[in-house]
Design an enzyme around this catalytic site. Structure first.
Site, PDB file in Angstrom:
ATOM      1  N   ASN A 168      -0.582  -9.495   4.767  1.00  0.00           N
ATOM      2  CA  ASN A 168      -0.536  -8.056   4.987  1.00  0.00           C
ATOM      3  C   ASN A 168      -0.363  -7.346   3.651  1.00  0.00           C
ATOM      4  O   ASN A 168      -0.190  -7.987   2.605  1.00  0.00           O
ATOM      5  CB  ASN A 168       0.625  -7.727   5.939  1.00  0.00           C
ATOM      6  CG  ASN A 168       0.464  -6.375   6.611  1.00  0.00           C
ATOM      7  OD1 ASN A 168      -0.525  -5.662   6.394  1.00  0.00           O
ATOM      8  ND2 ASN A 168       1.425  -5.989   7.422  1.00  0.00           N
TER       9      ASN A 168
ATOM     10  N   HIS B 234      -6.187  -1.651  11.541  1.00  0.00           N
ATOM     11  CA  HIS B 234      -5.554  -2.169  10.327  1.00  0.00           C
ATOM     12  C   HIS B 234      -6.410  -3.292   9.749  1.00  0.00           C
ATOM     13  O   HIS B 234      -6.954  -4.120  10.505  1.00  0.00           O
ATOM     14  CB  HIS B 234      -4.149  -2.686  10.663  1.00  0.00           C
ATOM     15  CG  HIS B 234      -3.306  -3.005   9.476  1.00  0.00           C
ATOM     16  ND1 HIS B 234      -3.194  -2.175   8.374  1.00  0.00           N
ATOM     17  CD2 HIS B 234      -2.514  -4.079   9.201  1.00  0.00           C
ATOM     18  CE1 HIS B 234      -2.359  -2.718   7.500  1.00  0.00           C
ATOM     19  NE2 HIS B 234      -1.957  -3.871   7.960  1.00  0.00           N
TER      20      HIS B 234
ATOM     21  N   CYS C  25      -5.088   0.286   3.660  1.00  0.00           N
ATOM     22  CA  CYS C  25      -5.141  -1.132   4.011  1.00  0.00           C
ATOM     23  C   CYS C  25      -6.533  -1.710   3.807  1.00  0.00           C
ATOM     24  O   CYS C  25      -6.705  -2.859   3.401  1.00  0.00           O
ATOM     25  CB  CYS C  25      -4.691  -1.332   5.454  1.00  0.00           C
ATOM     26  SG  CYS C  25      -5.672  -0.418   6.685  1.00  0.00           S
TER      27      CYS C  25
ATOM     28  N   GLN D 135       0.808  -1.209   0.000  1.00  0.00           N
ATOM     29  CA  GLN D 135       0.000   0.000   0.000  1.00  0.00           C
ATOM     30  C   GLN D 135       0.842   1.261   0.000  1.00  0.00           C
ATOM     31  O   GLN D 135       0.325   2.361  -0.244  1.00  0.00           O
ATOM     32  CB  GLN D 135      -0.928   0.009   1.203  1.00  0.00           C
ATOM     33  CG  GLN D 135      -0.215   0.129   2.542  1.00  0.00           C
ATOM     34  CD  GLN D 135      -1.119  -0.093   3.727  1.00  0.00           C
ATOM     35  OE1 GLN D 135      -1.508  -1.221   3.997  1.00  0.00           O
ATOM     36  NE2 GLN D 135      -1.456   0.981   4.429  1.00  0.00           N
TER      37      GLN D 135
END
Length: 336
Positions: free
Chosen positions: A303, A282, A141, A135
């Site tokens: 992630n 997140h 996110c 990102q």
């Protein structure tokens, strides 16, 4: 008048002296090597000084944590990664801007029994997960978690794994705030109204490097993955999340990733006793689960911080430890 004379006129003497002396610090040579590895460049000596201070503080606590890990006092280790010259607040402001909106109170869901479910699941091995994305310096996110869960369900429905556009969500979802933050459920609601997501190829990601697009440019681009609705899992129920991951596919989840320990995670099962199960900041993607050889239950999580973070972009988060870090507080998947 030389630059040094001008600087001496306008800067306090103590500030002027520090940038000339911090390079004598024994750890500065290591800092220089770290800068080279991650291509870090600073505009002025005072900026380098501040970044060096942050790097040194982070390095010291990373080393201390890893001693604890070696002594068996921690279940994961940490490393001096690309975030080492940033403070915890800076990293959170840049990367962790998930806006959780779900009231974390369990609804009227029937209890889930996990007996009979596979002992381990990994959807990356089944071709349901695209490569790790980054990102960048945009707080998007939420968009990556949304595209990730839709990519998995599109694969399940069509047999085709297609990388979908985060930039479409950043530019066009008016319920979110682009790089300032957003919410995965709201983003999925937008995709339901629009009819689906366009592909990464047709609407590539630019927010991490050049900033937001001037305007939304989704119209006229073909929809690559359709979506009809979405399902929200029972809040806080790890059994419900396990059943969904086992039988549905990758699941969008929100977590508390505010700790420096998360920022510098390297490997092992991430457990943080100080994590919140309600204050989530997140959004990530649960792509599997299992148990380590040390009998530690974990969630396998993708992630969106690039392959140079964690375990090539992934981490293992503690499972069946009282919803640690809120892994099951806000979980969602689309119906395609």
């Amino acid at each position: 008048m030389s630059f040094l004379i001008v600087a001496a006129v306008f800067l306090p003497l103590n500030l002027f002296a520090v940038p000339l002396s911090f390079k004598d610090d024994p750890s500065y040579e290591v800092f220089t090597a770290w800068k080279t590895k991650y291509n870090k460049k600073y505009e002025a000596p005072i900026e380098e000084l501040n970044r060096f201070k942050a790097w040194k503080d982070n390095t010291e606590q990373i080393m201390l944590h890893n001693v604890r890990y070696e002594l068996g006092l921690e279940t994961f280790n940490v490393e001096i990664n690309k975030f080492a010259d940033m403070t915890t607040d800076e990293i959170n402001a840049q990367r962790n801007t998930f806006k959780s909106t779900i009231n974390p109170v369990p609804g009227n869901y029937p209890p889930v029994v996990t007996t009979g479910l596979p002992e381990s699941v990994n959807w990356t091995k089944e071709g349901y997960v695209t490569g790790v994305k980054d990102q960048g310096s945009c707080g998007s996110c939420w968009a990556f978690s949304t595209t990730g869960v839709l990519e998995g369900q599109h694969m399940n429905a069509t047999g085709n794994l297609t990388s979908l556009s985060e930039q479409q969500l950043v530019d066009c979802d008016s319920t979110s705030f682009a790089c300032i933050g957003g919410e995965a459920v709201n983003a999925m609601q937008y995709l339901v109204k629009y009819g689906g997501s366009v592909s990464e190829a047709d609407y590539p990601y630019v927010s991490g490097t050049t900033g937001l697009a001037d305007f939304c440019t989704e119209y006229g681009k073909p929809i690559a993955a359709t979506v009809k609705n979405y399902t929200i899992l029972a809040s806080g129920d790890e059994n419900s999340l396990q059943e969904a991951v086992a039988t549905i596919g990758p699941i969008s989840i929100g977590i508390d990733a505010s700790s420096w320990k998360f920022h510098f995670y390297s490997s092992g099962v991430y457990y943080n006793a100080r994590c919140s199960s309600t204050h989530l900041d997140h959004a990530v993607l649960a792509v599997g689960y299992g148990t380590t050889d040390q009998n530690e239950d974990y969630w396998l999580v993708k992630n969106s911080w690039g392959v140079d973070w964690g375990m090539s972009g992934y981490l293992m988060m503690a499972r069946n430890k009282d919803n640690n870090c809120g892994v099951a507080t806000e979980a969602m998947y689309p119906i395609v």
